[in-house]
Scaffold this motif. Structure first.
Motif, PDB file in Angstrom:
ATOM      1  N   LYS A 190      11.649  -2.779  10.377  1.00  0.00           N
ATOM      2  CA  LYS A 190      11.723  -1.795   9.302  1.00  0.00           C
ATOM      3  C   LYS A 190      12.175  -2.508   8.043  1.00  0.00           C
ATOM      4  O   LYS A 190      13.310  -2.981   7.962  1.00  0.00           O
ATOM      5  N   PRO A 191      11.327  -2.637   7.021  1.00  0.00           N
ATOM      6  CA  PRO A 191      11.772  -3.268   5.778  1.00  0.00           C
ATOM      7  C   PRO A 191      12.880  -2.460   5.107  1.00  0.00           C
ATOM      8  O   PRO A 191      13.079  -1.274   5.401  1.00  0.00           O
ATOM      9  N   GLY A 192      13.596  -3.094   4.196  1.00  0.00           N
ATOM     10  CA  GLY A 192      14.634  -2.412   3.444  1.00  0.00           C
ATOM     11  C   GLY A 192      14.059  -1.461   2.415  1.00  0.00           C
ATOM     12  O   GLY A 192      12.861  -1.466   2.101  1.00  0.00           O
ATOM     13  N   ARG A 193      14.937  -0.650   1.862  1.00  0.00           N
ATOM     14  CA  ARG A 193      14.557   0.361   0.872  1.00  0.00           C
ATOM     15  C   ARG A 193      13.792  -0.267  -0.296  1.00  0.00           C
ATOM     16  O   ARG A 193      14.254  -1.227  -0.911  1.00  0.00           O
ATOM     17  N   GLY A 194      12.609   0.268  -0.573  1.00  0.00           N
ATOM     18  CA  GLY A 194      11.820  -0.173  -1.712  1.00  0.00           C
ATOM     19  C   GLY A 194      11.040  -1.452  -1.502  1.00  0.00           C
ATOM     20  O   GLY A 194      10.337  -1.900  -2.415  1.00  0.00           O
TER      21      GLY A 194
END
Length: 495
Positions: A190-194
């Protein structure tokens, strides 16, 4: 290309064969389509085949690091212009809803050369950790088709585990990349926010809690696709720091000696299955053998508060989604699943002040997690508290469904909220997956790594949370674990 050869390559391996002239993009596509036609009736992973569109694309000149790789997108915020966009929703299906434009995710995937030939199954609006929408029926796990592939990217995970594609589109607003990866023996970052685009028309979803990504069989494939996807879209409010090197290059760099805190305790105070504990204990031993420092530790915040804060955000999102679909299609409340209707009603019954107070608590969770990362590079837990459930096992009880159908039309949502129902729902609905929401609320990157299988042969992933901008660190460690404890050639029985 015959299936056995196809299955033994990851996406980058297939792209290398295309670049070398050993196989064409059209030939790879036909192998993938043939595999889908052979197994999809058993797993219900692909709900919208796009074969002719894909054949036309594969016949043209393709450029990019993933040129010729067959790919599937999820039927949720990964829209293709003119193609179905139903989001697991019966009302959108019945209205034959079509996407007005390619979303940025699709544009970037195709710019890298991948060939999209279908869309995968998802629960209604991606709101569950299983994939059993009334609109399209349940997806099933290739490791044992009596069990769920997880959700909400369950269709994509089932397709990858069954050998249809080496990597597929996924997104994550509460665990929806990591849960199906854990259920299906895959790698899920899961990539980080944005970090990746979510629109247009949106530039973030749920204050950045929901992000786009993939599920894959190899770490380097996830890295290569993140390289292709990463970067804010116009108007985005979140601009995370760019990595020092490409994510693919990060896979080749040793992570160094890390200090890792771990816990097997559910943040909701709910039970954790012995197999979930065994998965973490196996991983701790593997990490220590690689020279890392590992010790029992967990962030200092009120765990039970995470669940209600997570659900309150989803209630608001469901209220907005239902209203938008009703305005677009003219459908009624009865055209949505009862769980969706209940969440939407609770969202409408929540005051703006209560919602903002909830979002403010997210920031406190983030600060406390950042304080934990002052001492620990990563945080390790089980991905799920239990092995993959049987299809139909995680459902709202019949008596509860009947009560909701009777009470919601009477305007009982607000009294039910005030009664402590949210806390009860958090424990009941999140007890299977109490660990994944932390990364969504705090915006940090996280990954599920397939390092354990149960005595019954079902996969059990382990979850690593990293600090903000920690995607490269996660990929570096994942590549090290992949080399020490390989899983790529461990195939599901259906594959």
């Amino acid at each position: 290309m015959d299936f056995d050869t196809y299955r033994d390559h990851d996406a980058l391996g297939l792209a290398e064969r295309v670049a070398a002239g050993e196989v064409t993009a059209a030939e790879l596509l036909e192998t993938a389509i043939a595999r889908a036609e052979a197994v999809n009736s058993r797993i219900n992973a692909i709900i919208h085949p796009l074969h002719e569109r894909a054949r036309a694309r594969a016949a043209g000149g393709l450029q990019g690091p993933l040129a010729g790789v067959p790919f599937l997108v999820k039927d949720l915020f990964q829209d293709l212009a003119g193609e179905p966009a139903h989001y697991g929703c019966r009302a959108l299906r019945d209205a034959d809803a079509r996407a007005p434009e390619d979303q940025a995710y699709v544009q970037r995937i195709e710019a890298a050369g991948a060939v999209i030939f279908g869309k995968t199954n998802t629960p209604e609006f991606g709101a569950k950790g299983i994939t059993e929408p009334e609109a399209y029926g349940a997806s099933r796990n290739p490791w044992n088709t009596d069990h769920t592939p997880g959700g909400s990217s369950g269709g994509s995970a089932a397709a990858v585990a069954a050998g249809i594609v080496p990597v597929a589109g996924a997104n994550d607003g509460g665990g929806s990349i990591r849960i199906p990866a854990a259920c299906c023996g895959l790698f899920g970052l899961k990539p980080g926010r944005g970090r990746t685009p979510i629109g247009p028309p949106l530039t973030d979803m749920m204050h950045g809690a929901a992000v786009n990504g993939v599920v894959s069989r190899s770490v380097r494939d996830s890295a290569a696709f993140l390289d292709a996807l990463a970067g804010p879209e116009p108007g985005a409010g979140f601009h995370p720091k760019a990595p020092a090197t490409s994510y693919l290059e990060a896979c080749a760099q040793p992570p160094g000696t890390l200090t890792i805190g771990y816990s097997t305790r559910s943040p909701l105070g709910t039970p954790v299955h012995p197999e979930a504990v065994a998965a973490v204990e196996h991983t701790v031993a593997q990490l220590e053998s690689l020279g890392h420092r590992v010790e029992a530790a967990e962030p200092e915040f009120s765990g039970p508060g995470l669940g209600p804060d997570f659900l309150l955000m989803w209630f608001g999102q469901m209220a907005a989604s239902v209203a938008e679909v009703r305005a677009h299609t003219g459908c009624s409340e009865a055209d949505f699943e009862i769980d969706t209707r209940a969440m939407a009603a609770f969202g409408r019954a929540t005051s703006a002040g209560d919602y903002i107070a909830c979002v403010n608590r997210w920031q406190e969770h983030a600060r406390r997690l950042a304080a934990f990362h002052d001492s620990y590079d990563l945080y390790l837990t089980p991905t799920m508290a239990f092995p993959p459930a049987r299809v139909g096992e995680i459902v709202t009880p019949a008596w509860q469904r009947a009560a909701l159908k009777a009470l919601l039309p009477l305007g009982a949502a607000r009294p039910l909220l005030k009664s402590g129902l949210v806390e009860q729902m958090a424990k009941e609905n999140l007890r299977w997956v109490p660990f994944t929401q932390l990364a969504n609320l705090t915006g940090v990157p996280a990954m599920s790594v397939p390092l354990h299988w149960t005595e019954d042969g079902l996969p059990m992933g382990v979850l690593f949370n990293a600090p903000v901008n920690g995607e490269s660190l996660l990929l570096s460690l994942a590549a090290q674990l992949e080399q020490a404890d390989p899983w790529f050639h461990r195939h599901a029985p259906l594959a």
